[in-house]
Design a protein around this motif. Structure first.
Motif, PDB file in Angstrom:
ATOM      1  N   ILE A  23       0.833  -1.203   0.000  1.00  0.00           N
ATOM      2  CA  ILE A  23       0.000   0.000   0.000  1.00  0.00           C
ATOM      3  C   ILE A  23       0.872   1.259   0.000  1.00  0.00           C
ATOM      4  O   ILE A  23       0.555   2.250  -0.671  1.00  0.00           O
ATOM      5  CB  ILE A  23      -0.953  -0.024   1.230  1.00  0.00           C
ATOM      6  N   ASP A  42      11.063   3.919   4.944  1.00  0.00           N
ATOM      7  CA  ASP A  42      10.842   2.496   5.223  1.00  0.00           C
ATOM      8  C   ASP A  42      12.107   1.952   5.887  1.00  0.00           C
ATOM      9  O   ASP A  42      13.209   2.471   5.670  1.00  0.00           O
ATOM     10  CB  ASP A  42      10.546   1.708   3.940  1.00  0.00           C
ATOM     11  N   THR A  67      14.210   4.529   7.432  1.00  0.00           N
ATOM     12  CA  THR A  67      13.622   4.887   8.730  1.00  0.00           C
ATOM     13  C   THR A  67      12.947   3.681   9.358  1.00  0.00           C
ATOM     14  O   THR A  67      12.083   3.058   8.735  1.00  0.00           O
ATOM     15  CB  THR A  67      12.523   5.978   8.552  1.00  0.00           C
ATOM     16  N   ASP A  68      13.335   3.385  10.584  1.00  0.00           N
ATOM     17  CA  ASP A  68      12.582   2.429  11.400  1.00  0.00           C
ATOM     18  C   ASP A  68      11.620   3.261  12.247  1.00  0.00           C
ATOM     19  O   ASP A  68      12.069   4.053  13.093  1.00  0.00           O
ATOM     20  CB  ASP A  68      13.542   1.620  12.275  1.00  0.00           C
ATOM     21  N   VAL A  69      10.330   3.088  12.033  1.00  0.00           N
ATOM     22  CA  VAL A  69       9.361   3.964  12.709  1.00  0.00           C
ATOM     23  C   VAL A  69       9.296   3.735  14.216  1.00  0.00           C
ATOM     24  O   VAL A  69       8.654   4.512  14.929  1.00  0.00           O
ATOM     25  CB  VAL A  69       7.929   3.850  12.109  1.00  0.00           C
ATOM     26  N   ASN A  95       1.838   4.723   7.498  1.00  0.00           N
ATOM     27  CA  ASN A  95       1.275   3.496   6.924  1.00  0.00           C
ATOM     28  C   ASN A  95       2.082   2.243   7.261  1.00  0.00           C
ATOM     29  O   ASN A  95       1.590   1.131   7.081  1.00  0.00           O
ATOM     30  CB  ASN A  95       1.182   3.721   5.400  1.00  0.00           C
ATOM     31  N   THR A 146      -2.721   4.502   8.777  1.00  0.00           N
ATOM     32  CA  THR A 146      -3.310   3.248   8.304  1.00  0.00           C
ATOM     33  C   THR A 146      -3.681   2.370   9.495  1.00  0.00           C
ATOM     34  O   THR A 146      -2.808   1.895  10.224  1.00  0.00           O
ATOM     35  CB  THR A 146      -2.360   2.481   7.374  1.00  0.00           C
ATOM     36  N   SER A 147      -4.976   2.184   9.681  1.00  0.00           N
ATOM     37  CA  SER A 147      -5.482   1.198  10.632  1.00  0.00           C
ATOM     38  C   SER A 147      -5.843  -0.048   9.818  1.00  0.00           C
ATOM     39  O   SER A 147      -5.036  -0.505   8.999  1.00  0.00           O
ATOM     40  CB  SER A 147      -6.650   1.774  11.423  1.00  0.00           C
ATOM     41  N   TYR A 162      -2.202  -7.460  16.761  1.00  0.00           N
ATOM     42  CA  TYR A 162      -2.449  -6.587  15.595  1.00  0.00           C
ATOM     43  C   TYR A 162      -3.790  -5.869  15.753  1.00  0.00           C
ATOM     44  O   TYR A 162      -3.900  -4.664  15.504  1.00  0.00           O
ATOM     45  CB  TYR A 162      -2.434  -7.458  14.341  1.00  0.00           C
ATOM     46  N   LYS A 166      -4.227  -1.911  15.988  1.00  0.00           N
ATOM     47  CA  LYS A 166      -4.990  -1.161  14.976  1.00  0.00           C
ATOM     48  C   LYS A 166      -6.189  -0.434  15.598  1.00  0.00           C
ATOM     49  O   LYS A 166      -6.568   0.638  15.126  1.00  0.00           O
ATOM     50  CB  LYS A 166      -5.424  -2.085  13.839  1.00  0.00           C
ATOM     51  N   PRO A 192      -8.282  -0.453   5.792  1.00  0.00           N
ATOM     52  CA  PRO A 192      -8.413  -1.353   4.644  1.00  0.00           C
ATOM     53  C   PRO A 192      -8.985  -2.715   5.035  1.00  0.00           C
ATOM     54  O   PRO A 192      -8.723  -3.223   6.130  1.00  0.00           O
ATOM     55  CB  PRO A 192      -6.965  -1.521   4.148  1.00  0.00           C
ATOM     56  N   GLY A 193      -9.728  -3.306   4.105  1.00  0.00           N
ATOM     57  CA  GLY A 193     -10.054  -4.726   4.199  1.00  0.00           C
ATOM     58  C   GLY A 193      -8.855  -5.527   3.720  1.00  0.00           C
ATOM     59  O   GLY A 193      -7.715  -5.051   3.755  1.00  0.00           O
ATOM     60  N   VAL A 195      -6.186  -6.749   1.416  1.00  0.00           N
ATOM     61  CA  VAL A 195      -5.581  -6.154   0.222  1.00  0.00           C
ATOM     62  C   VAL A 195      -4.411  -7.034  -0.199  1.00  0.00           C
ATOM     63  O   VAL A 195      -3.625  -7.492   0.653  1.00  0.00           O
ATOM     64  CB  VAL A 195      -5.082  -4.724   0.535  1.00  0.00           C
ATOM     65  N   THR A 197      -1.149  -7.883  -0.754  1.00  0.00           N
ATOM     66  CA  THR A 197       0.214  -7.401  -0.481  1.00  0.00           C
ATOM     67  C   THR A 197       0.996  -8.532   0.202  1.00  0.00           C
ATOM     68  O   THR A 197       0.434  -9.566   0.564  1.00  0.00           O
ATOM     69  CB  THR A 197       0.209  -6.195   0.494  1.00  0.00           C
ATOM     70  N   LEU A 199       2.015  -8.498   3.188  1.00  0.00           N
ATOM     71  CA  LEU A 199       1.474  -8.706   4.537  1.00  0.00           C
ATOM     72  C   LEU A 199       0.333  -9.721   4.506  1.00  0.00           C
ATOM     73  O   LEU A 199       0.297 -10.658   5.313  1.00  0.00           O
ATOM     74  CB  LEU A 199       1.000  -7.357   5.109  1.00  0.00           C
TER      75      LEU A 199
HETATM   76  N1  LIG Z   1      -2.718  -5.900   3.173  1.00  0.00           N
HETATM   77  C1  LIG Z   1      -3.830  -5.893   3.919  1.00  0.00           C
HETATM   78  O1  LIG Z   1      -4.725  -6.736   3.731  1.00  0.00           O
HETATM   79  C2  LIG Z   1      -3.995  -4.853   4.980  1.00  0.00           C
HETATM   80  C3  LIG Z   1      -5.280  -4.737   5.571  1.00  0.00           C
HETATM   81  C4  LIG Z   1      -5.473  -3.779   6.542  1.00  0.00           C
HETATM   82  C5  LIG Z   1      -4.441  -2.946   6.918  1.00  0.00           C
HETATM   83  N2  LIG Z   1      -3.210  -3.081   6.348  1.00  0.00           N
HETATM   84  C6  LIG Z   1      -2.161  -2.166   6.781  1.00  0.00           C
HETATM   85  O2  LIG Z   1      -1.642  -1.491   5.656  1.00  0.00           O
HETATM   86  C7  LIG Z   1      -0.326  -1.039   5.954  1.00  0.00           C
HETATM   87  C8  LIG Z   1       0.608  -1.415   4.812  1.00  0.00           C
HETATM   88  O3  LIG Z   1       0.688  -2.821   4.758  1.00  0.00           O
HETATM   89  P1  LIG Z   1       0.809  -3.636   3.396  1.00  0.00           P
HETATM   90  O4  LIG Z   1      -0.353  -4.526   3.321  1.00  0.00           O
HETATM   91  O5  LIG Z   1       1.124  -2.727   2.292  1.00  0.00           O
HETATM   92  O6  LIG Z   1       2.041  -4.584   3.777  1.00  0.00           O
HETATM   93  P2  LIG Z   1       3.535  -4.704   3.201  1.00  0.00           P
HETATM   94  O7  LIG Z   1       4.159  -5.735   4.045  1.00  0.00           O
HETATM   95  O8  LIG Z   1       3.490  -4.874   1.732  1.00  0.00           O
HETATM   96  O9  LIG Z   1       4.163  -3.259   3.493  1.00  0.00           O
HETATM   97  C9  LIG Z   1       4.473  -2.852   4.806  1.00  0.00           C
HETATM   98  C10 LIG Z   1       5.702  -1.971   4.731  1.00  0.00           C
HETATM   99  O10 LIG Z   1       5.987  -1.497   6.063  1.00  0.00           O
HETATM  100  C11 LIG Z   1       7.381  -1.581   6.252  1.00  0.00           C
HETATM  101  N3  LIG Z   1       7.721  -1.643   7.675  1.00  0.00           N
HETATM  102  C12 LIG Z   1       7.532  -2.683   8.527  1.00  0.00           C
HETATM  103  N4  LIG Z   1       8.062  -2.391   9.717  1.00  0.00           N
HETATM  104  C13 LIG Z   1       8.593  -1.143   9.625  1.00  0.00           C
HETATM  105  C14 LIG Z   1       9.277  -0.300  10.521  1.00  0.00           C
HETATM  106  N5  LIG Z   1       9.555  -0.686  11.778  1.00  0.00           N
HETATM  107  N6  LIG Z   1       9.675   0.918  10.090  1.00  0.00           N
HETATM  108  C15 LIG Z   1       9.424   1.315   8.819  1.00  0.00           C
HETATM  109  N7  LIG Z   1       8.803   0.550   7.916  1.00  0.00           N
HETATM  110  C16 LIG Z   1       8.379  -0.663   8.322  1.00  0.00           C
HETATM  111  C17 LIG Z   1       7.803  -2.831   5.511  1.00  0.00           C
HETATM  112  O11 LIG Z   1       9.192  -2.849   5.249  1.00  0.00           O
HETATM  113  C18 LIG Z   1       6.951  -2.736   4.265  1.00  0.00           C
HETATM  114  O12 LIG Z   1       7.597  -2.025   3.240  1.00  0.00           O
HETATM  115  C19 LIG Z   1       0.048  -1.685   7.284  1.00  0.00           C
HETATM  116  O13 LIG Z   1      -0.130  -0.736   8.327  1.00  0.00           O
HETATM  117  C20 LIG Z   1      -0.956  -2.807   7.415  1.00  0.00           C
HETATM  118  O14 LIG Z   1      -1.168  -3.168   8.753  1.00  0.00           O
HETATM  119  C21 LIG Z   1      -2.976  -4.017   5.371  1.00  0.00           C
END
Ligand SMILES: NC(=O)c1ccc[n+]([C@@H]2O[C@H](COP(=O)([O-])OP(=O)(O)OC[C@H]3O[C@@H](n4cnc5c(N)ncnc54)[C@H](O)[C@@H]3O)[C@@H](O)[C@H]2O)c1
Length: 258
Positions: A23, A42, A67-69, A95, A146-147, A162, A166, A192-193, A195, A197, A199
């Motif tokens: 995302i 990231d 960046t580590d958040v 996010n 992003t929740s 998680y 969230k 998001p529902g 998605v 990716t 994750l």
């Molecule tokens: N994919 C889904 O179905 C879904 C649904 C609901 C919410 N989300 C949320 O969407 C957001 C993005 O997730 P995504 O699905 O794109 O997953 P993803 O794994 O593709 O991307 C997550 C990104 O966050 C980065 N990250 C992880 N830990 C980190 C840290 N400590 N510091 C900096 N960066 C860090 C990862 O390196 C990665 O690039 C997340 O908050 C996730 O919880 C995803």
């Protein structure tokens, strides 16, 4: 009131965390297409640099900051980079996130709990704190966190940490929306529902959920695509959403509307 002409984020500077994949990478491309100048962040430097190349190849303007958040100094440096490079910070899409282990609560470990809370909740808090300092001085800004649907309802996938994190992101967003409304700063969350990716692949590989069940969570009967979440975040960041604050907006194909 805002105008309607021109790209949604023309002239705006935005931070996007979790920009190396999924995302966050889609958001980098969508925000840039809408005219924003970007600070991409990231913990994954290689993925982040790849996103930077994609944005630049499409004509966008961006920098990447590893960046580590969960690390205060790194988060503060990320925000300083935005101000130093572009002179201001208009928008932030916080996010970055991780699902952690999928196990029933009684089998979960303290280290998984801590990691999932650290990245999803504390990371969002640290980013917001640094961003709101700059936005307060400007008396303007828009934050989108992003929740998840797991921030609105319980999900039965062994993701209790998680889900707690969230839900915390939604609470943090609402509290900050109230605290900063008088400074002309809006704070919202996207939820998001399922998605498509890395994750979600990780959750499916853990055995907590089949791909079919993930699709079936949404009454629209499909997985979301990362740009569909990114477009919602871009709109919430933009002046088009100038009267929207304190909202936890489902972008979930109807998953939580029943
Ligand atoms: N994919 C889904 O179905 C879904 C649904 C609901 C919410 N989300 C949320 O969407 C957001 C993005 O997730 P995504 O699905 O794109 O997953 P993803 O794994 O593709 O991307 C997550 C990104 O966050 C980065 N990250 C992880 N830990 C980190 C840290 N400590 N510091 C900096 N960066 C860090 C990862 O390196 C990665 O690039 C997340 O908050 C996730 O919880 C995803």
């Amino acid at each position: 009131m805002s105008g309607t002409a021109g790209p949604l984020l023309e002239g705006k500077t935005a931070i996007i965390t979790g920009a190396a994949a999924g995302i966050g990478r889609a958001a980098a491309q969508v925000f840039a297409a809408h005219g924003a100048r970007l600070v991409l962040a990231d913990v994954d430097a290689r993925g982040g640099e790849d996103t930077l190349v994609l944005v630049e190849q499409a004509g966008g303007k961006a920098v990447f900051v590893e960046t580590d958040v969960t690390v205060t100094d790194q988060v503060d440096a990320m925000v300083e980079t935005a101000v130093r490079t572009f002179g201001r910070l208009d928008c932030a899409f916080n996010n970055a996130g991780t699902d952690g282990d999928s196990v029933p609560l009684a089998q979960s470990t303290d280290s998984n709990w801590q990691h999932v809370i650290d990245v999803n909740l504390t990371g969002t808090y640290l980013c917001m704190r640094a961003e709101l300092r700059v936005m307060s001085a400007q008396q303007a800004g828009s934050v989108v966190n992003t929740s998840s649907i797991a921030g609105l309802v319980g999900v039965n996938m062994g993701l209790s940490a998680y889900t707690a994190a969230k839900h915390g992101v939604v609470g943090l967003s609402k509290a900050a929306a109230l605290e900063y409304a008088h400074k002309n700063i809006r704070v919202n969350a996207v939820c998001p529902g399922a998605v498509r990716t890395d994750l979600l692949d990780h959750v499916i590989r853990s055995g907590a959920l089949t791909e079919e069940a993930a699709r079936g969570l949404q009454p629209l009967d499909r997985l979301g695509a990362p740009p569909e979440i990114a477009q919602a975040a871009a709109w919430l960041c933009s002046d088009q959403a100038s009267f929207v604050t304190g909202v936890a907006m489902p972008v979930d194909g109807g998953a939580t509307c029943g």
